[in-house]
Design a protein around this motif. Sequence first.
Motif, PDB file in Angstrom:
ATOM      1  N   GLY A 158       2.557  -3.627  19.070  1.00 23.01           N
ATOM      2  CA  GLY A 158       3.694  -4.543  18.940  1.00 23.01           C
ATOM      3  C   GLY A 158       3.260  -5.939  18.555  1.00 23.01           C
ATOM      4  N   THR A 159       4.057  -6.591  17.732  1.00 22.48           N
ATOM      5  CA  THR A 159       3.816  -7.975  17.348  1.00 22.48           C
ATOM      6  C   THR A 159       5.036  -8.800  17.714  1.00 22.48           C
ATOM      7  OG1 THR A 159       2.425  -7.299  15.487  1.00 22.48           O
ATOM      8  CG2 THR A 159       3.255  -9.562  15.469  1.00 22.48           C
ATOM      9  N   ARG A 160       4.805  -9.889  18.428  1.00 26.35           N
ATOM     10  CA  ARG A 160       5.895 -10.774  18.842  1.00 26.35           C
ATOM     11  C   ARG A 160       6.058 -11.905  17.832  1.00 26.35           C
ATOM     12  NH1 ARG A 160       5.280 -15.355  23.497  1.00 26.35           N
ATOM     13  NH2 ARG A 160       6.759 -16.773  22.516  1.00 26.35           N
ATOM     14  N   TYR A 161       7.314 -12.201  17.512  1.00 30.93           N
ATOM     15  CA  TYR A 161       7.647 -13.337  16.664  1.00 30.93           C
ATOM     16  C   TYR A 161       8.672 -14.197  17.394  1.00 30.93           C
ATOM     17  CZ  TYR A 161       5.607 -10.490  12.921  1.00 30.93           C
ATOM     18  OH  TYR A 161       4.753  -9.725  12.160  1.00 30.93           O
TER      19      TYR A 161
ATOM     20  N   LEU B 227      10.600  -8.516  18.334  1.00 34.26           N
ATOM     21  CA  LEU B 227       9.473  -7.643  18.632  1.00 34.26           C
ATOM     22  C   LEU B 227       9.428  -6.536  17.579  1.00 34.26           C
ATOM     23  CD1 LEU B 227       7.237  -7.309  20.767  1.00 34.26           C
ATOM     24  CD2 LEU B 227       8.767  -5.745  21.984  1.00 34.26           C
ATOM     25  N   THR B 228       8.377  -6.553  16.757  1.00 37.23           N
ATOM     26  CA  THR B 228       8.173  -5.507  15.759  1.00 37.23           C
ATOM     27  C   THR B 228       7.169  -4.503  16.304  1.00 37.23           C
ATOM     28  OG1 THR B 228       8.654  -6.980  13.896  1.00 37.23           O
ATOM     29  CG2 THR B 228       7.366  -5.018  13.425  1.00 37.23           C
ATOM     30  N   VAL B 229       7.537  -3.247  16.268  1.00 36.27           N
ATOM     31  CA  VAL B 229       6.723  -2.181  16.860  1.00 36.27           C
ATOM     32  C   VAL B 229       6.290  -1.219  15.763  1.00 36.27           C
ATOM     33  CG1 VAL B 229       6.611  -0.458  18.686  1.00 36.27           C
ATOM     34  CG2 VAL B 229       8.172  -2.408  18.906  1.00 36.27           C
ATOM     35  N   VAL B 230       4.998  -0.885  15.756  1.00 28.31           N
ATOM     36  CA  VAL B 230       4.417  -0.069  14.690  1.00 28.31           C
ATOM     37  C   VAL B 230       3.637   1.090  15.288  1.00 28.31           C
ATOM     38  CG1 VAL B 230       2.733  -0.061  12.790  1.00 28.31           C
ATOM     39  CG2 VAL B 230       4.281  -1.999  13.080  1.00 28.31           C
ATOM     40  N   ASP B 231       3.751   2.251  14.664  1.00 33.09           N
ATOM     41  CA  ASP B 231       2.884   3.385  14.973  1.00 33.09           C
ATOM     42  C   ASP B 231       1.646   3.232  14.104  1.00 33.09           C
ATOM     43  OD1 ASP B 231       1.579   5.777  15.297  1.00 33.09           O
ATOM     44  OD2 ASP B 231       3.358   7.032  15.037  1.00 33.09           O
ATOM     45  N   ALA B 232       0.523   2.846  14.718  1.00 35.11           N
ATOM     46  CA  ALA B 232      -0.697   2.566  13.956  1.00 35.11           C
ATOM     47  C   ALA B 232      -1.225   3.804  13.235  1.00 35.11           C
ATOM     48  CB  ALA B 232      -1.776   1.996  14.880  1.00 35.11           C
ATOM     49  N   ALA B 233      -0.813   4.996  13.666  1.00 35.32           N
ATOM     50  CA  ALA B 233      -1.225   6.206  12.964  1.00 35.32           C
ATOM     51  C   ALA B 233      -0.536   6.321  11.610  1.00 35.32           C
ATOM     52  CB  ALA B 233      -0.905   7.434  13.820  1.00 35.32           C
ATOM     53  N   VAL B 234       0.631   5.679  11.484  1.00 40.40           N
ATOM     54  CA  VAL B 234       1.382   5.710  10.227  1.00 40.40           C
ATOM     55  C   VAL B 234       1.020   4.513   9.352  1.00 40.40           C
ATOM     56  CG1 VAL B 234       3.701   5.650   9.207  1.00 40.40           C
ATOM     57  CG2 VAL B 234       3.275   6.975  11.294  1.00 40.40           C
ATOM     58  N   LEU B 235       0.864   3.356   9.967  1.00 43.28           N
ATOM     59  CA  LEU B 235       0.569   2.126   9.248  1.00 43.28           C
ATOM     60  C   LEU B 235      -0.765   1.570   9.750  1.00 43.28           C
ATOM     61  CD1 LEU B 235       2.040   0.460   7.048  1.00 43.28           C
ATOM     62  CD2 LEU B 235       2.810  -1.053   8.862  1.00 43.28           C
ATOM     63  N   PRO B 236      -1.852   1.867   9.052  1.00 44.11           N
ATOM     64  CA  PRO B 236      -3.170   1.410   9.516  1.00 44.11           C
ATOM     65  C   PRO B 236      -3.200  -0.093   9.752  1.00 44.11           C
ATOM     66  CG  PRO B 236      -3.404   2.976   7.711  1.00 44.11           C
ATOM     67  CD  PRO B 236      -1.944   2.653   7.835  1.00 44.11           C
TER      68      PRO B 236
ATOM     69  N   ARG C 110       7.358  -5.002  25.797  1.00 42.65           N
ATOM     70  CA  ARG C 110       6.011  -4.887  25.238  1.00 42.65           C
ATOM     71  C   ARG C 110       5.129  -4.013  26.140  1.00 42.65           C
ATOM     72  NH1 ARG C 110       2.851  -8.305  21.875  1.00 42.65           N
ATOM     73  NH2 ARG C 110       0.940  -7.164  21.417  1.00 42.65           N
ATOM     74  N   LEU C 111       5.237  -4.178  27.443  1.00 39.80           N
ATOM     75  CA  LEU C 111       4.455  -3.369  28.375  1.00 39.80           C
ATOM     76  C   LEU C 111       4.849  -1.892  28.279  1.00 39.80           C
ATOM     77  CD1 LEU C 111       4.464  -5.680  31.539  1.00 39.80           C
ATOM     78  CD2 LEU C 111       2.537  -5.231  29.993  1.00 39.80           C
ATOM     79  N   GLN C 112       6.143  -1.633  28.193  1.00 40.34           N
ATOM     80  CA  GLN C 112       6.604  -0.246  28.088  1.00 40.34           C
ATOM     81  C   GLN C 112       6.148   0.403  26.786  1.00 40.34           C
ATOM     82  OE1 GLN C 112      10.809   0.453  29.454  1.00 40.34           O
ATOM     83  NE2 GLN C 112      10.820  -1.779  29.674  1.00 40.34           N
ATOM     84  N   LEU C 113       6.210  -0.353  25.699  1.00 36.07           N
ATOM     85  CA  LEU C 113       5.814   0.190  24.395  1.00 36.07           C
ATOM     86  C   LEU C 113       4.305   0.380  24.313  1.00 36.07           C
ATOM     87  CD1 LEU C 113       8.319  -1.922  22.340  1.00 36.07           C
ATOM     88  CD2 LEU C 113       8.285   0.581  22.415  1.00 36.07           C
ATOM     89  N   ASP C 114       3.551  -0.550  24.898  1.00 35.61           N
ATOM     90  CA  ASP C 114       2.097  -0.385  24.936  1.00 35.61           C
ATOM     91  C   ASP C 114       1.734   0.898  25.685  1.00 35.61           C
ATOM     92  OD1 ASP C 114       1.716  -2.709  23.529  1.00 35.61           O
ATOM     93  OD2 ASP C 114       1.147  -3.928  25.256  1.00 35.61           O
TER      94      ASP C 114
ATOM     95  N   THR D 170       0.834  -1.190   0.000  1.00 35.23           N
ATOM     96  CA  THR D 170       0.000   0.000   0.000  1.00 35.23           C
ATOM     97  C   THR D 170       0.872   1.244   0.000  1.00 35.23           C
ATOM     98  OG1 THR D 170      -0.057   0.116   2.414  1.00 35.23           O
ATOM     99  CG2 THR D 170      -1.749  -1.253   1.340  1.00 35.23           C
ATOM    100  N   ASP D 171       0.258   2.397  -0.186  1.00 39.38           N
ATOM    101  CA  ASP D 171       1.026   3.645  -0.137  1.00 39.38           C
ATOM    102  C   ASP D 171       1.741   3.777   1.210  1.00 39.38           C
ATOM    103  OD1 ASP D 171       0.206   4.284  -2.676  1.00 39.38           O
ATOM    104  OD2 ASP D 171      -1.339   5.708  -2.046  1.00 39.38           O
ATOM    105  N   ALA D 172       1.044   3.406   2.291  1.00 37.95           N
ATOM    106  CA  ALA D 172       1.652   3.503   3.624  1.00 37.95           C
ATOM    107  C   ALA D 172       2.828   2.548   3.758  1.00 37.95           C
ATOM    108  CB  ALA D 172       0.605   3.217   4.700  1.00 37.95           C
ATOM    109  N   GLN D 173       2.699   1.324   3.240  1.00 40.84           N
ATOM    110  CA  GLN D 173       3.784   0.354   3.315  1.00 40.84           C
ATOM    111  C   GLN D 173       4.966   0.785   2.454  1.00 40.84           C
ATOM    112  OE1 GLN D 173       1.375  -3.049   2.214  1.00 40.84           O
ATOM    113  NE2 GLN D 173       1.605  -3.949   4.252  1.00 40.84           N
ATOM    114  N   GLN D 174       4.691   1.285   1.255  1.00 41.16           N
ATOM    115  CA  GLN D 174       5.775   1.751   0.396  1.00 41.16           C
ATOM    116  C   GLN D 174       6.525   2.908   1.038  1.00 41.16           C
ATOM    117  OE1 GLN D 174       4.956   2.272  -3.848  1.00 41.16           O
ATOM    118  NE2 GLN D 174       3.153   0.958  -3.634  1.00 41.16           N
ATOM    119  N   GLY D 175       5.777   3.829   1.654  1.00 43.19           N
ATOM    120  CA  GLY D 175       6.425   4.946   2.329  1.00 43.19           C
ATOM    121  C   GLY D 175       7.320   4.475   3.455  1.00 43.19           C
TER     122      GLY D 175
END
Length: 269
Positions: free
Chosen positions: A86-89, A254-263, A76-80, A9-14
């Motif tokens: 956050g997504t754990r792998y 641990l992958t961390v995402v700003d949901a405002a940037v990446l829906p 994860r608690l601190q980032l939340d 998507t545009d957001a992912q490409q950015g």
Amino acid sequence: MFDDSFFGTDAQQGLLRRGRALHDLLNDAPNMSYYGRTVGLLRPEPGSLDTLERLIAIQGSSTYSDLTRQEASALRLQLDARGYSGTRYDAWEGDDDALKAARRILSNHALPEDIRVVTLDADAAETDLAALAGVALSCGVLPIAGSMLRGQTRPGVGLVALDANGRAVCCAAAAAFARDDDPKRGDQCWWGMLATDPDRRGQKLALILGALAMQQMHQRFGFASFMTGVQPGNAPSEAVCRASGLQDRGRTILTVVDAAVLPGGKLTS
């Protein structure tokens, strides 16, 4: 010609574009990782959580890739609390066992007669790169940057399986991950991006292409250690990893995402 292709998507490409630019700017700074998506941190260090937050602010996402389960839970608690998603792998890893498995897979399993595999080196056609991106995205997998798939930014391999009509039906990739001199991960590459068209599942295409990716990373670039991230409970992915000579050694990514940037708050499925 240097490949500047980004996908999704545009957001992912950015996000991928910012990740590549930040990698080029930082030029493999210590404790940082990059394999074609975003610049991340390998492991916690004093003040590194603030650094991670800055990486997220610039890119929209970042990663800790060398955590114990306990460290991941605490972070994860601190980032939340800071409002991030956050997504754990689980990190699945393999060394000699992975290379032995790759040789065994390629010895015991042949591709269907209508399938040919294209390696996306610097001379590969743009249509083949687009075909790889198409099958990956159709399966919910975000391709890494084109320059990594072609091995231009850093050592990397992109493979796509095409049927008799030229339609992409499977893909796989691998890429350098940490700095060469990192004491824990310098000789280990990321491996994965396995995606198969639903009509061709059950033919072991992902298993074969994954083995080819390992083999090429070893033969072309000397890598003999491999890792990938699997969400806990993803039984099909765990089965492919196990068959490919990888095992869960207790490390967490641990992958961390700003949901405002990446829906949606997730980089890839």
